[in-house]
Design an enzyme around this catalytic site. Structure first.
Site, PDB file in Angstrom:
ATOM      1  N   ASP A 159       0.821  -1.206   0.000  1.00  0.00           N
ATOM      2  CA  ASP A 159       0.000   0.000   0.000  1.00  0.00           C
ATOM      3  C   ASP A 159       0.855   1.255   0.000  1.00  0.00           C
ATOM      4  OD1 ASP A 159       0.681  -0.675   2.748  1.00  0.00           O
ATOM      5  OD2 ASP A 159      -0.687   0.914   3.378  1.00  0.00           O
ATOM      6  N   GLU A 190      -0.031  -1.258   5.616  1.00  0.00           N
ATOM      7  CA  GLU A 190       1.035  -0.866   6.550  1.00  0.00           C
ATOM      8  C   GLU A 190       0.984   0.622   6.846  1.00  0.00           C
ATOM      9  OE1 GLU A 190       5.158   0.539   7.659  1.00  0.00           O
ATOM     10  OE2 GLU A 190       3.865   1.114   6.000  1.00  0.00           O
TER      11      GLU A 190
END
Length: 411
Positions: free
Chosen positions: A84, A178
């Site tokens: 991400d 994350e």
């Protein structure tokens, strides 16, 4: 390492074309479905490369195995990166700029009409002669952490194609979310099956990090009272004004723009409001657990003071710990750090041991029983339009992965 830079470049550019922003407001996991597009792409790529035990679970975690060429090796090691990108900057429509043999000067970001200046970012001068990759300035680049993903995948490809390199069983894993602190909420350490691991989620060449912030979030809701301003005397409670007053109670010297090294901070990341209601969001960070707890007490005391002034219930605080400093979990296993240093030296990289002024999946994984320090990737200026990556440093990080694979197989 034949053609390694070209493989890294091709992979990295391909991965940046996936919009993988996570969303802190979402209640799903992953927080955005678009992250699964890259995760499934990696799944198929791992199968094509010949990795074994390749799978994606119901939470989107992708795992796979580089089979051992030295089965007697006792330790299973892992390499992990997140897919991400930060919700702080547009992550869609990334248009990479490739600058070969960088001259050390200012870099135009042609899509936005901006310049990445060496005066503003003096570390760029150290990258003279490198191949640099930037965005065009209309989005972030995605080096955090698609550089790490590309390095792990390229190292995996190299090891698969060179069975003469002796190494034990190696596990690789890719995580979502994350950037919003949820990256390993459902990560199955037992299923991953490694005894030690490394996240590829650092920045400048040589970085080796096994200290990170203790982290908490503070969400503050302010309940005001809206009255016609012409008749508001002694009746109105303006939630916007209350928010200003509360923020002014927090120490200005503990803001990120005034801190570095081991300093912690209390950082406002969002404010929303009208007269009737408002909200503030903060992140609280410190390497020292004692100072971390004190910072939380400062926020709590500020809320209590405002409630004493305006009435109980005016301000509601939700304080939540997010992760802790991994140092106490990693230090009992000095071999993890020593092998990382050795792997860097074998790649002609000088190890630079420093604290992370942030967090990684590895911080939480270390508390889940998987000691997991962090290694450089070659990216910089993360989370914004001035993000860049050095292809030369990415190559060095890939070599470090390959070196670690061999070192952990040695008796």
């Amino acid at each position: 390492m034949e053609n390694i830079k070209q493989r890294l470049l091709e992979r990295f550019i391909r991965y940046t074309q996936f919009d993988t922003q996570s969303d802190p407001e979402s209640e799903t996991f992953p927080s955005t479905a678009k992250q699964l597009l890259l995760l499934n792409h990696l799944l198929e790529e791992m199968i094509q490369l010949g990795l074994q035990e390749v799978e994606i679970d119901e939470h989107g975690y992708v795992m796979g195995t580089i089979p051992a060429t030295q089965p007697a090796a006792e330790t299973v090691i892992g390499f992990i990166s997140h897919v991400d990108t930060s919700p702080e900057m547009n992550g869609a429509g990334v248009k990479p700029q490739i600058i070969e043999n960088y001259d050390g000067g200012d870099i135009p970001l042609k899509g936005a009409g901006l310049v990445m200046s060496v005066d503003d970012f003096p570390e760029l001068a150290l990258l003279k002669g490198h191949t640099l990759i930037t965005s065009d300035g209309t989005s972030l680049l995605g080096a955090d952490d698609k550089a790490g993903v590309a390095e792990i995948m390229t190292a995996a490809e190299y090891l698969i194609q060179h069975p003469e390199i002796k190494h034990g069983k190696i596990r690789i894993g890719f995580t979502p979310d994350e950037e919003i602190g949820r990256g390993v909420d459902f990560f199955n350490v037992e299923r991953f099956g490694a005894q030690v691991a490394y996240t590829l989620d650092g920045s400048a060449v040589g970085e080796l990090e096994y200290e990170n912030f203790n982290a908490a979030s503070a969400k503050i809701k302010i309940n005001g009272r809206s009255i016609h301003p012409g008749y508001a005397k002694d009746k109105m409670v303006n939630a916007i004004q209350v928010a200003f007053e509360l923020h002014a109670l927090l120490p200005a010297w503990e803001r990120p723009e005034h801190t570095d090294h081991y300093d912690g901070f209390i950082h406002p990341i969002a404010i929303r409001g009208e007269v009737d209601s408002a909200s503030l969001e903060y992140i609280i960070r410190d390497h020292s657990r004692q100072k971390f707890e004190h910072k939380k007490e400062v926020v709590t005391a500020a809320v209590a003071f405002i409630n004493q002034r305006y009435g109980e219930g005016t301000v509601e605080l939700t304080l939540k710990d997010q992760y802790y400093n991994m140092r106490e979990q990693v230090e009992p296993f000095p071999e993890i750090i020593e092998k990382a240093k050795q792997a860097m030296e074998m790649a002609d990289v000088a190890p630079l041991v420093k604290p992370i002024r942030g967090g990684t999946d590895g911080a939480r994984l270390s508390y889940m029983g998987l000691p997991c320090p962090n290694i450089f990737t070659g990216g910089g200026n993360f989370h914004g339009r001035y993000e860049y990556a050095s292809l030369d440093t990415m190559r060095a990080a890939t070599q470090v992965i390959i070196n670690l694979a061999q070192l952990w197989a040695q008796k």
